[in-house]
Design an enzyme around this catalytic site. Structure first.
Site, mmCIF file in Angstrom:
data_model
loop_
_atom_site.group_PDB
_atom_site.id
_atom_site.type_symbol
_atom_site.label_atom_id
_atom_site.label_comp_id
_atom_site.label_asym_id
_atom_site.label_seq_id
_atom_site.Cartn_x
_atom_site.Cartn_y
_atom_site.Cartn_z
ATOM 1 N N LYS A 101 -34.079 -12.516 41.900
ATOM 2 C CA LYS A 101 -33.373 -13.748 42.299
ATOM 3 C C LYS A 101 -31.879 -13.593 42.042
ATOM 4 C CE LYS A 101 -33.232 -17.386 39.291
ATOM 5 N NZ LYS A 101 -31.860 -17.867 38.981
ATOM 6 N N ASN A 102 -31.531 -13.167 40.835
ATOM 7 C CA ASN A 102 -30.109 -13.174 40.463
ATOM 8 C C ASN A 102 -29.301 -12.043 41.090
ATOM 9 O OD1 ASN A 102 -30.481 -15.520 39.100
ATOM 10 N ND2 ASN A 102 -30.539 -14.596 37.046
ATOM 11 N N ARG A 155 -26.477 -24.009 40.734
ATOM 12 C CA ARG A 155 -25.138 -23.698 40.249
ATOM 13 C C ARG A 155 -24.583 -22.414 40.858
ATOM 14 N NH1 ARG A 155 -23.361 -26.196 35.986
ATOM 15 N NH2 ARG A 155 -21.997 -24.439 35.597
ATOM 16 N N CYS A 176 -25.744 -28.851 33.032
ATOM 17 C CA CYS A 176 -26.998 -28.174 33.355
ATOM 18 C C CYS A 176 -27.923 -28.349 32.166
ATOM 19 C CB CYS A 176 -26.653 -26.710 33.595
ATOM 20 S SG CYS A 176 -28.019 -25.597 33.701
ATOM 21 N N ARG A 230 -21.972 -25.010 30.815
ATOM 22 C CA ARG A 230 -21.727 -23.990 31.831
ATOM 23 C C ARG A 230 -20.493 -24.268 32.695
ATOM 24 N NH1 ARG A 230 -27.376 -22.335 34.527
ATOM 25 N NH2 ARG A 230 -26.266 -20.410 34.926
ATOM 26 N N ASP A 283 -32.426 -14.859 29.378
ATOM 27 C CA ASP A 283 -33.456 -15.301 30.325
ATOM 28 C C ASP A 283 -34.874 -14.943 29.872
ATOM 29 O OD1 ASP A 283 -31.487 -16.364 31.899
ATOM 30 O OD2 ASP A 283 -31.453 -14.740 33.362
ATOM 31 N N ILE A 326 -26.020 -17.288 24.108
ATOM 32 C CA ILE A 326 -25.349 -17.411 25.415
ATOM 33 C C ILE A 326 -25.195 -18.872 25.840
ATOM 34 C CG2 ILE A 326 -25.381 -16.697 27.859
ATOM 35 C CD1 ILE A 326 -25.094 -14.322 25.955
ATOM 36 N N ARG A 361 -38.028 -22.106 41.660
ATOM 37 C CA ARG A 361 -36.674 -21.580 41.840
ATOM 38 C C ARG A 361 -36.630 -20.088 41.547
ATOM 39 N NH1 ARG A 361 -32.411 -24.126 38.431
ATOM 40 N NH2 ARG A 361 -31.306 -22.613 39.682
HETATM 41 N N1 EPU Z 1 -18.908 -19.424 30.720
HETATM 42 C C1 EPU Z 1 -17.752 -20.153 30.517
HETATM 43 N N2 EPU Z 1 -16.882 -20.282 31.566
HETATM 44 C C2 EPU Z 1 -17.112 -19.706 32.768
HETATM 45 C C3 EPU Z 1 -18.278 -18.958 32.969
HETATM 46 C C4 EPU Z 1 -19.170 -18.827 31.916
HETATM 47 O O1 EPU Z 1 -17.514 -20.690 29.432
HETATM 48 O O2 EPU Z 1 -16.273 -19.867 33.673
HETATM 49 C C5 EPU Z 1 -19.853 -19.298 29.614
HETATM 50 C C6 EPU Z 1 -21.202 -19.976 29.914
HETATM 51 O O3 EPU Z 1 -21.165 -21.363 29.648
HETATM 52 C C7 EPU Z 1 -22.143 -19.223 29.001
HETATM 53 C C8 EPU Z 1 -21.555 -17.797 29.026
HETATM 54 O O4 EPU Z 1 -20.211 -17.923 29.473
HETATM 55 O O5 EPU Z 1 -22.066 -19.731 27.712
HETATM 56 C C9 EPU Z 1 -22.265 -16.822 29.922
HETATM 57 O O6 EPU Z 1 -22.545 -17.426 31.169
HETATM 58 P P1 EPU Z 1 -22.570 -16.607 32.521
HETATM 59 O O7 EPU Z 1 -21.388 -16.977 33.329
HETATM 60 O O8 EPU Z 1 -22.796 -15.151 32.259
HETATM 61 O O9 EPU Z 1 -23.874 -17.216 33.207
HETATM 62 P P2 EPU Z 1 -24.039 -17.456 34.736
HETATM 63 O O10 EPU Z 1 -23.309 -16.423 35.481
HETATM 64 O O11 EPU Z 1 -23.787 -18.879 35.044
HETATM 65 C C10 EPU Z 1 -26.115 -15.898 35.097
HETATM 66 C C11 EPU Z 1 -27.519 -16.071 35.580
HETATM 67 C C12 EPU Z 1 -28.315 -16.849 34.548
HETATM 68 C C13 EPU Z 1 -28.300 -16.047 33.250
HETATM 69 C C14 EPU Z 1 -26.838 -15.804 32.796
HETATM 70 C C15 EPU Z 1 -26.730 -14.928 31.575
HETATM 71 C C16 EPU Z 1 -27.284 -16.083 37.972
HETATM 72 C C17 EPU Z 1 -27.323 -16.842 39.251
HETATM 73 N N3 EPU Z 1 -27.502 -16.779 36.850
HETATM 74 O O12 EPU Z 1 -25.613 -17.216 34.926
HETATM 75 O O13 EPU Z 1 -29.643 -16.925 35.023
HETATM 76 O O14 EPU Z 1 -28.961 -16.754 32.238
HETATM 77 O O15 EPU Z 1 -26.124 -15.172 33.872
HETATM 78 O O16 EPU Z 1 -27.328 -13.702 31.791
HETATM 79 O O17 EPU Z 1 -27.071 -14.880 37.974
HETATM 80 C C18 EPU Z 1 -31.788 -17.859 35.176
HETATM 81 O O18 EPU Z 1 -32.060 -16.996 36.042
HETATM 82 O O19 EPU Z 1 -32.687 -18.599 34.657
HETATM 83 C C19 EPU Z 1 -30.420 -18.023 34.742
HETATM 84 C C20 EPU Z 1 -29.989 -19.117 34.100
#
Ligand code: EPU
Length: 419
Positions: A22-23, A93, A117, A122, A306, A328, A398
């Site tokens: 998915k990701n 998101r 969320c 996030r 995850d 995280i 999802r």
């Molecule tokens: N963060 C910030 N500011 C930002 C971006 C991130 O503070 O602008 C913080 C987040 O709040 C969090 C940390 O940085 O505390 C890491 O978040 P990250 O941005 O890596 O998460 P994401 O990109 O929103 C993706 C996956 C998630 C997975 C995380 C961590 C996708 C679509 N989603 O989310 O997947 O948990 O990376 O590996 O790739 C899931 O599949 O269930 C899922 C939530």
């Protein structure tokens, strides 16, 4: 609304295939915006997040054909409406991933700001800051991000925190920027690497793939491509736990075990026999009760957030005491009160779950919350004595393709029923 009814207590045995990730599929779908021709993707999973992404792209003017064998043909080369509306962004998101490609290809984008969320606040501040460093002007008003750039210009970007989707957004934007972009402290998750590899097949020039420093030499345009999305390591990990938690055995095919090292190490620690081959993983629990393990989530290659909820359920019925620390997301504990209703002995202290293993759980009526928490409740239902009913199954849809069919293949008693 659908719910799942699980009659637990059966040891699961059998062989299944991992679905496409998915990701990895989500950013790759949005990367099709960058291409000047159609993109054909194989191994994309049938998931509601994929349908949401396709709806979003279609709203913007893309066309797609989804074949019955999961091949997906998408032409996003001529978008006419450069807006990602609140209606779709609020349900997923990852829609924020349209921002980088739209800016790079069309010089403008209007994207709804994702709200809070279930697993944490996030924010997207790091996405916006990095795009500004590439030369975009960004304004947030009325709940929308308005981004504009006459030209994006490559630069050095240092992420203060490792972030998966912000790394992906910036990589996509930088592929069409003028000059060279170097991303320091980039996310090294296999899904980021899969996106970069796919972009390179479209004509991008990305090096350092799989490391924390990504270098992107901007090109004038990108072409369409054919690409096979990588397997889903989180889905595979969830099924490995389904077998482990019931004392069973499983072979998962179509998987890259190299991307699952941290998960497999923990499964060995709980007492599972693990064998890996080229594209398969076999786990055999030989009827043993799992041993409790301590876990701290982190960024790749360390233990993935995850998989946190799923391992919590293993610890709940394991022999011994354990602690699981989530580093995280600040609120990824929605499964804890539900597990307690099944007889689990858990305490939440800050961002750490302290657990004393119990011999068995009892079935209960449960409410699914977010994707991985929901998966953990299914695992708990499979291990519990009696019947477990899980409401709000749409969270599972999802991220887990045909979950009840796959579990039935392994011998689980699980049914989806409509209210
Ligand atoms: N963060 C910030 N500011 C930002 C971006 C991130 O503070 O602008 C913080 C987040 O709040 C969090 C940390 O940085 O505390 C890491 O978040 P990250 O941005 O890596 O998460 P994401 O990109 O929103 C993706 C996956 C998630 C997975 C995380 C961590 C996708 C679509 N989603 O989310 O997947 O948990 O990376 O590996 O790739 C899931 O599949 O269930 C899922 C939530």
């Amino acid at each position: 609304m659908y719910k799942l009814i699980i009659h637990g207590g059966n040891a699961l045995h059998g062989t299944i295939s991992a679905s496409g990730s998915k990701n990895a599929s989500l950013p790759i779908l949005f990367a099709s915006i960058l291409a000047d021709g159609p993109v054909t993707l194989t191994n994309t999973p049938h998931l509601s997040d994929i349908s949401t992404s396709l709806r979003l792209l279609m709203d913007m003017g893309a066309e797609f054909i989804l074949e019955s064998n999961n091949d997906l043909f998408i032409d996003s080369s001529k978008l006419t409406h450069l807006v990602a509306s609140y209606n779709l962004v609020k349900t997923m998101r990852a829609s924020i991933l349209v921002l980088g490609p739209m800016l790079a290809k069309y010089g403008e984008a209007k994207v709804s700001l994702p709200g809070g969320c279930a697993i944490g606040t996030r924010p997207v501040n790091l996405h916006l800051k990095a795009l500004e460093e590439l030369g975009a002007t960004i304004e947030v008003k009325n709940g929308y991000i308005y981004a504009h750039a006459d030209t994006l210009v490559g630069t050095d970007i240092h992420f203060e925190q490792i972030t998966v989707t912000a790394t992906e957004n910036v990589v996509m934007a930088a592929t069409l920027a003028k000059g060279i972009t170097t991303i320091h402290n980039a996310a090294q998750e296999p899904e980021v690497s899969d996106l970069c590899t796919c972009l390179n097949t479209m004509g991008a020039k990305i090096t350092g793939i799989g490391t924390s420093i990504l270098t992107i030499e901007g090109v004038k345009n990108l072409n369409g491509t054919q690409y096979s999305v990588c397997p889903d390591r989180i889905e595979a990990g969830t099924y490995l736990i389904a077998a482990a938690i019931t004392g069973g055995s499983i072979t998962i095919k179509n998987i890259h075990h190299q991307s699952m090292r941290a998960t497999l190490e923990k499964l060995i620690e709980i007492g599972a026999d693990i064998k890996t081959e080229n594209h398969s993983i076999t786990l055999d629990m030989k009827g043993r009760r799992p041993k409790a393990v301590n876990i701290k989530t982190s960024t790749y290659p360390h233990f993935p957030t995850d998989m946190q909820a799923q391992f919590t359920v293993l610890n709940v019925i394991a022999d011994g005491h354990s602690s699981i620390t989530e580093t995280i997301f600040e609120n990824r504990f929605m499964h804890i009160p539900e597990l307690a209703r099944m007889g689990a002995d858990l305490t939440l202290e800050g961002n750490t779950v302290l657990c004393k293993g119990v011999k068995s759980l009892t079935g209960a009526h449960l409410m699914a919350t977010d994707l991985r928490a929901s998966a953990s409740l299914v695992l708990a239902g499979l291990a519990a004595k009696g019947t477990t009913t899980i409401e709000r199954v749409y969270h599972l849809d999802r991220g887990y393709e045909t979950i009840e069919e796959k579990l039935k293949l392994l011998g689980a008693q699980i049914e989806r029923v409509q209210d």
